[in-house]
Design a protein around this motif. Structure first.
Motif, PDB file in Angstrom:
ATOM      1  N   GLN A 198       0.783  -1.240   0.000  1.00 42.77           N
ATOM      2  CA  GLN A 198       0.000   0.000   0.000  1.00 42.77           C
ATOM      3  C   GLN A 198       0.816   1.292   0.000  1.00 42.77           C
ATOM      4  O   GLN A 198       0.245   2.351  -0.244  1.00 42.77           O
ATOM      5  CB  GLN A 198      -1.039  -0.037   1.131  1.00 42.77           C
ATOM      6  CG  GLN A 198      -2.069  -1.136   0.856  1.00 42.77           C
ATOM      7  CD  GLN A 198      -3.311  -1.051   1.725  1.00 42.77           C
ATOM      8  OE1 GLN A 198      -3.375  -0.301   2.684  1.00 42.77           O
ATOM      9  NE2 GLN A 198      -4.330  -1.834   1.392  1.00 42.77           N
ATOM     10  N   THR A 199       2.138   1.228   0.227  1.00 41.43           N
ATOM     11  CA  THR A 199       2.933   2.433  -0.048  1.00 41.43           C
ATOM     12  C   THR A 199       3.380   2.423  -1.501  1.00 41.43           C
ATOM     13  O   THR A 199       4.060   3.329  -1.964  1.00 41.43           O
ATOM     14  CB  THR A 199       4.194   2.563   0.838  1.00 41.43           C
ATOM     15  OG1 THR A 199       4.695   1.270   1.112  1.00 41.43           O
ATOM     16  CG2 THR A 199       3.898   3.269   2.130  1.00 41.43           C
ATOM     17  N   ASN A 200       3.010   1.383  -2.235  1.00 35.77           N
ATOM     18  CA  ASN A 200       3.465   1.200  -3.608  1.00 35.77           C
ATOM     19  C   ASN A 200       2.302   1.211  -4.603  1.00 35.77           C
ATOM     20  O   ASN A 200       2.438   1.653  -5.724  1.00 35.77           O
ATOM     21  CB  ASN A 200       4.222  -0.137  -3.660  1.00 35.77           C
ATOM     22  CG  ASN A 200       4.812  -0.441  -5.007  1.00 35.77           C
ATOM     23  OD1 ASN A 200       5.321   0.453  -5.664  1.00 35.77           O
ATOM     24  ND2 ASN A 200       4.722  -1.689  -5.431  1.00 35.77           N
ATOM     25  N   ARG A 201       1.176   0.692  -4.185  1.00 37.69           N
ATOM     26  CA  ARG A 201       0.006   0.627  -5.058  1.00 37.69           C
ATOM     27  C   ARG A 201      -1.234   1.078  -4.278  1.00 37.69           C
ATOM     28  O   ARG A 201      -1.356   0.727  -3.129  1.00 37.69           O
ATOM     29  CB  ARG A 201      -0.216  -0.822  -5.538  1.00 37.69           C
ATOM     30  CG  ARG A 201       0.914  -1.398  -6.341  1.00 37.69           C
ATOM     31  CD  ARG A 201       0.584  -2.818  -6.785  1.00 37.69           C
ATOM     32  NE  ARG A 201       0.428  -3.707  -5.653  1.00 37.69           N
ATOM     33  CZ  ARG A 201       1.387  -4.494  -5.156  1.00 37.69           C
ATOM     34  NH1 ARG A 201       2.579  -4.508  -5.685  1.00 37.69           N
ATOM     35  NH2 ARG A 201       1.160  -5.268  -4.124  1.00 37.69           N
ATOM     36  N   THR A 250      -6.990  -9.198  -0.449  1.00 37.88           N
ATOM     37  CA  THR A 250      -6.117  -8.682   0.612  1.00 37.88           C
ATOM     38  C   THR A 250      -5.903  -7.178   0.479  1.00 37.88           C
ATOM     39  O   THR A 250      -5.135  -6.595   1.229  1.00 37.88           O
ATOM     40  CB  THR A 250      -4.729  -9.357   0.591  1.00 37.88           C
ATOM     41  OG1 THR A 250      -4.081  -8.967  -0.634  1.00 37.88           O
ATOM     42  CG2 THR A 250      -4.815 -10.870   0.664  1.00 37.88           C
ATOM     43  N   SER A 251      -6.536  -6.565  -0.522  1.00 38.17           N
ATOM     44  CA  SER A 251      -6.342  -5.128  -0.808  1.00 38.17           C
ATOM     45  C   SER A 251      -4.882  -4.820  -1.140  1.00 38.17           C
ATOM     46  O   SER A 251      -4.335  -3.816  -0.684  1.00 38.17           O
ATOM     47  CB  SER A 251      -6.804  -4.246   0.357  1.00 38.17           C
ATOM     48  OG  SER A 251      -8.119  -4.569   0.728  1.00 38.17           O
ATOM     49  N   CYS A 252      -4.280  -5.680  -1.948  1.00 39.24           N
ATOM     50  CA  CYS A 252      -2.873  -5.448  -2.328  1.00 39.24           C
ATOM     51  C   CYS A 252      -2.763  -4.545  -3.544  1.00 39.24           C
ATOM     52  O   CYS A 252      -1.691  -4.040  -3.845  1.00 39.24           O
ATOM     53  CB  CYS A 252      -2.146  -6.768  -2.574  1.00 39.24           C
ATOM     54  SG  CYS A 252      -2.461  -7.500  -4.205  1.00 39.24           S
ATOM     55  N   TYR A 253      -3.865  -4.384  -4.279  1.00 35.56           N
ATOM     56  CA  TYR A 253      -3.937  -3.470  -5.428  1.00 35.56           C
ATOM     57  C   TYR A 253      -3.069  -3.894  -6.611  1.00 35.56           C
ATOM     58  O   TYR A 253      -2.763  -3.078  -7.475  1.00 35.56           O
ATOM     59  CB  TYR A 253      -3.601  -2.025  -5.023  1.00 35.56           C
ATOM     60  CG  TYR A 253      -4.692  -1.355  -4.214  1.00 35.56           C
ATOM     61  CD1 TYR A 253      -5.626  -0.529  -4.835  1.00 35.56           C
ATOM     62  CD2 TYR A 253      -4.802  -1.567  -2.847  1.00 35.56           C
ATOM     63  CE1 TYR A 253      -6.633   0.084  -4.090  1.00 35.56           C
ATOM     64  CE2 TYR A 253      -5.815  -0.963  -2.104  1.00 35.56           C
ATOM     65  CZ  TYR A 253      -6.725  -0.139  -2.731  1.00 35.56           C
ATOM     66  OH  TYR A 253      -7.717   0.466  -2.001  1.00 35.56           O
ATOM     67  N   ASN A 254      -2.659  -5.152  -6.657  1.00 37.22           N
ATOM     68  CA  ASN A 254      -1.915  -5.642  -7.824  1.00 37.22           C
ATOM     69  C   ASN A 254      -2.792  -5.600  -9.071  1.00 37.22           C
ATOM     70  O   ASN A 254      -2.383  -5.104 -10.125  1.00 37.22           O
ATOM     71  CB  ASN A 254      -1.479  -7.087  -7.575  1.00 37.22           C
ATOM     72  CG  ASN A 254       0.020  -7.229  -7.546  1.00 37.22           C
ATOM     73  OD1 ASN A 254       0.737  -6.424  -8.142  1.00 37.22           O
ATOM     74  ND2 ASN A 254       0.506  -8.241  -6.857  1.00 37.22           N
ATOM     75  N   CYS A 255      -4.010  -6.158  -8.945  1.00 29.20           N
ATOM     76  CA  CYS A 255      -4.947  -6.187 -10.070  1.00 29.20           C
ATOM     77  C   CYS A 255      -5.285  -4.773 -10.525  1.00 29.20           C
ATOM     78  O   CYS A 255      -5.374  -4.483 -11.710  1.00 29.20           O
ATOM     79  CB  CYS A 255      -6.222  -6.925  -9.659  1.00 29.20           C
ATOM     80  SG  CYS A 255      -6.955  -6.310  -8.126  1.00 29.20           S
ATOM     81  N   TYR A 256      -5.451  -3.904  -9.572  1.00 33.01           N
ATOM     82  CA  TYR A 256      -5.862  -2.514  -9.813  1.00 33.01           C
ATOM     83  C   TYR A 256      -4.855  -1.784 -10.698  1.00 33.01           C
ATOM     84  O   TYR A 256      -5.224  -1.134 -11.664  1.00 33.01           O
ATOM     85  CB  TYR A 256      -5.985  -1.852  -8.444  1.00 33.01           C
ATOM     86  CG  TYR A 256      -6.470  -0.418  -8.377  1.00 33.01           C
ATOM     87  CD1 TYR A 256      -7.699  -0.127  -7.796  1.00 33.01           C
ATOM     88  CD2 TYR A 256      -5.686   0.642  -8.820  1.00 33.01           C
ATOM     89  CE1 TYR A 256      -8.143   1.179  -7.672  1.00 33.01           C
ATOM     90  CE2 TYR A 256      -6.124   1.953  -8.708  1.00 33.01           C
ATOM     91  CZ  TYR A 256      -7.346   2.222  -8.132  1.00 33.01           C
ATOM     92  OH  TYR A 256      -7.766   3.513  -8.010  1.00 33.01           O
ATOM     93  N   VAL A 257      -3.566  -1.915 -10.376  1.00 33.39           N
ATOM     94  CA  VAL A 257      -2.565  -1.171 -11.156  1.00 33.39           C
ATOM     95  C   VAL A 257      -2.232  -1.854 -12.488  1.00 33.39           C
ATOM     96  O   VAL A 257      -1.699  -1.231 -13.390  1.00 33.39           O
ATOM     97  CB  VAL A 257      -1.255  -0.901 -10.378  1.00 33.39           C
ATOM     98  CG1 VAL A 257      -1.541  -0.067  -9.132  1.00 33.39           C
ATOM     99  CG2 VAL A 257      -0.526  -2.184 -10.010  1.00 33.39           C
ATOM    100  N   ARG A 258      -2.538  -3.158 -12.594  1.00 39.84           N
ATOM    101  CA  ARG A 258      -2.149  -3.856 -13.819  1.00 39.84           C
ATOM    102  C   ARG A 258      -3.260  -3.893 -14.869  1.00 39.84           C
ATOM    103  O   ARG A 258      -2.997  -4.169 -16.033  1.00 39.84           O
ATOM    104  CB  ARG A 258      -1.729  -5.289 -13.492  1.00 39.84           C
ATOM    105  CG  ARG A 258      -0.361  -5.357 -12.840  1.00 39.84           C
ATOM    106  CD  ARG A 258       0.015  -6.791 -12.516  1.00 39.84           C
ATOM    107  NE  ARG A 258       1.307  -6.861 -11.837  1.00 39.84           N
ATOM    108  CZ  ARG A 258       1.760  -7.947 -11.249  1.00 39.84           C
ATOM    109  NH1 ARG A 258       1.039  -9.051 -11.254  1.00 39.84           N
ATOM    110  NH2 ARG A 258       2.933  -7.942 -10.652  1.00 39.84           N
ATOM    111  N   CYS A 259      -4.500  -3.663 -14.470  1.00 40.24           N
ATOM    112  CA  CYS A 259      -5.625  -3.813 -15.398  1.00 40.24           C
ATOM    113  C   CYS A 259      -5.461  -2.889 -16.607  1.00 40.24           C
ATOM    114  O   CYS A 259      -5.373  -1.674 -16.463  1.00 40.24           O
ATOM    115  CB  CYS A 259      -6.944  -3.502 -14.702  1.00 40.24           C
ATOM    116  SG  CYS A 259      -8.340  -3.539 -15.852  1.00 40.24           S
ATOM    117  N   PRO A 260      -5.422  -3.464 -17.832  1.00 41.85           N
ATOM    118  CA  PRO A 260      -5.237  -2.622 -19.020  1.00 41.85           C
ATOM    119  C   PRO A 260      -6.438  -1.728 -19.318  1.00 41.85           C
ATOM    120  O   PRO A 260      -6.306  -0.746 -20.022  1.00 41.85           O
ATOM    121  CB  PRO A 260      -5.019  -3.635 -20.149  1.00 41.85           C
ATOM    122  CG  PRO A 260      -5.604  -4.909 -19.656  1.00 41.85           C
ATOM    123  CD  PRO A 260      -5.494  -4.891 -18.163  1.00 41.85           C
TER     124      PRO A 260
END
Lengths: 297, 212
Positions: free
Chosen positions: A162-165, B80-90
């Protein structure tokens, strides 16, 4: 007058006796050395973190963050809000973004705030502590007060989520951010390469789905050992707690022998600036860091 | 079926996509998904048991009108609210927020799985944080351990004893918080009045949309 002044949003975990109290101790020491004045937002409240989504709904969660904006703006006008916790920073920034782009949401939020005798005029900028260090001071300035470089020590910079994304630090990539490695190296330490730098620690699921979270934590610690690291360093209170306190349980489950200290960047900086073990909050490690304790003298 | 669920099912008939667009936070993004699967491949919990339907599958199921399967699914609770999907979604779909929105909606209308541990955590966390304005970590931990009753609570507390003792020893878990000597906001009354208003307005807007 101090060189820089900010409205400080420490967050629930960075209170006395709470799970990131060692973070708070070291941030204060670090800021003293750097002549940064952090004034706590009077009567600040919890950001709701990410996991409250199911119970809170959107407007109540945003109202909680808006209350902090209104309190900061009223009591510390003109100062940016600075959070040390990744979740506080994310929750606040997300709320700011939605409020500034949605006039209906803003009107509802103002109506809710009115019940607490508050209102928002301008939402202050919301920054993470590492943004302040890197953007407002810069690596060269951070280097100047060093009295004892962390020579010969190997750290795995664990940036986490969360400090990264999704916002991250300006100019950094989501997949391989370099700022934490640069901070480690600026303090004289060695930042080892390893492949789990931005892997999720499980976040709140460490409580609700411990097996899943611990499987992720195992991968992170294992990669740090493989990279040759002696310690892990992180900018996030939940990353810190999750990667540190479950190592014993992971050892039992997987037969590993993990015993890796997990530090905050602010603890490293305090020590490199000549601070004592107490000033760096080293007693707050569940897995003690004898090498750093010795170094601090 | 709960009243609210019946109401919503009747109102939206066979248009589940529209139901999600109007009722779930960030639901309007579902139609943007182009089924590339990057979100599913980026999810840290996708590779564990429990993620029956990764995000792109849920998106297609919504369009296909699989109402019960989506709302009763455990899957979005694995976020887990890691936001991986969020930043990668085209297509820039805020996948993390859509997962939260789906989970919240299923929960609100009483269709989410019972005894879902992350759902329980979400409620426990929010109730804990808003009671005094700040999280009481000791009480939060206690209510999480004892969610399935005293017996299993004691068992869990025993398993976690080493973790808790380590934190107490390091000065990072204060047992006094259990007896009320805890951090809290001064204006608790104001916070509660503010939240009551926010809840009222949010419920009002959602009801208006369902009527329109």
């Amino acid at each position: 007058m101090a060189r820089k002044e900010y409205a400080f949003y420490p967050g629930c975990s960075s209170q006395k006796g709470a799970s990131a109290s060692n973070y708070l101790t070291s941030v204060h020491s670090m800021c003293n050395t750097l002549d940064i004045k952090m004034t706590e937002i009077p009567d600040w409240n919890c950001c709701g973190a990410s996991v409250s989504y199911a119970e809170s709904g959107e407007l109540p969660r945003i109202a909680m963050n808006a209350r902090n904006f209104a309190l900061a703006e009223t009591n510390l006008p003109g100062q940016d809000i600075v959070a040390t916790c990744a979740a506080c920073w994310l929750g606040s920034r997300e709320s700011k973004e939605r409020l500034e782009h949605n006039s209906g949401l803003m009107a509802d939020t103002q109506a809710a705030l009115k019940e607490a005798g508050l209102q928002i005029k301008v939402i202050p900028e919301v920054r993470h502590m590492v943004e302040v260090l890197i953007e407002d001071l810069g690596y060269d300035e951070l280097k100047k007060p060093i009295k004892k470089p962390l020579n010969g020590m190997k750290f795995a910079g664990y940036v986490g989520c969360q400090t990264n994304r999704p916002f991250g630090i300006a100019g950094e990539s989501f997949e391989n951010p370099m700022y934490l490695d640069k901070l480690i190296e600026t303090m004289g330490g060695e930042a080892v390469p390893y492949d789990q730098k931005v892997t999720c620690c499980g976040g709140a699921l460490a409580f609700s789905e411990p097996e899943k979270a611990q499987a992720q934590i195992k991968d992170i610690i294992e990669a740090a050992y493989d990279g040759g690291a002696e310690m892990l360093v992180t900018p996030c209170p939940l990353c810190q707690a999750n990667t540190e306190v479950y190592q014993g349980q992971i050892n039992k489950k997987y037969g590993t022998k993990f015993n890796m200290p997990v530090l905050y960047y602010s603890q490293l900086m305090t020590l490199a600036y000549g601070g004592t073990a107490k000033e760096a909050g080293l007693k707050g490690q569940v897995i003690r860091a004898p090498k750093l304790e010795q170094f601090a003298g | 079926m709960s009243d609210l669920n019946q109401q919503m099912a009747a109102k939206y008939q066979n248009n589940f996509l529209r139901e999600i667009e109007e009722q779930a936070e960030m639901g309007e993004w579902v139609k943007m998904c182009m089924q590339c699967g990057l979100c599913s491949g980026s999810c840290p919990t996708n590779f564990h048991a429990g993620w029956d339907h990764p995000p792109q599958e849920l998106f297609m199921m919504i369009r296909a009108g699989k109402r019960d399967e989506v709302l009763k699914s455990n899957s979005m609770w694995m976020c887990t609210s890691c936001y991986n999907c969020y930043v990668r979604c085209p297509r820039k779909v805020p996948v993390t927020h859509v997962m939260h929105g789906l989970a919240e909606y299923a929960y609100r209308i009483g269709q989410s799985p019972k005894n879902q541990p992350t759902q329980h955590l979400s409620k426990t966390f929010w109730d804990n944080a808003t009671k005094t304005g700040r999280v009481n970590e000791v009480k939060l931990t206690q209510s999480l351990y004892f969610k399935d009753g005293i017996g299993s609570g004691i068992k869990k507390a025993m398993e976690m004893q080493a973790v808790a003792l380590g934190l107490v020893k390091a000065g990072r878990l204060n047992p006094l918080e259990a007896v009320g000597i805890a951090h809290k906001c001064k204006d608790i009354k104001g916070i509660h009045a503010m939240l009551a208003k926010a809840n009222e307005l949010e419920a009002q807007h959602k009801a208006e949309k369902a009527k329109a």
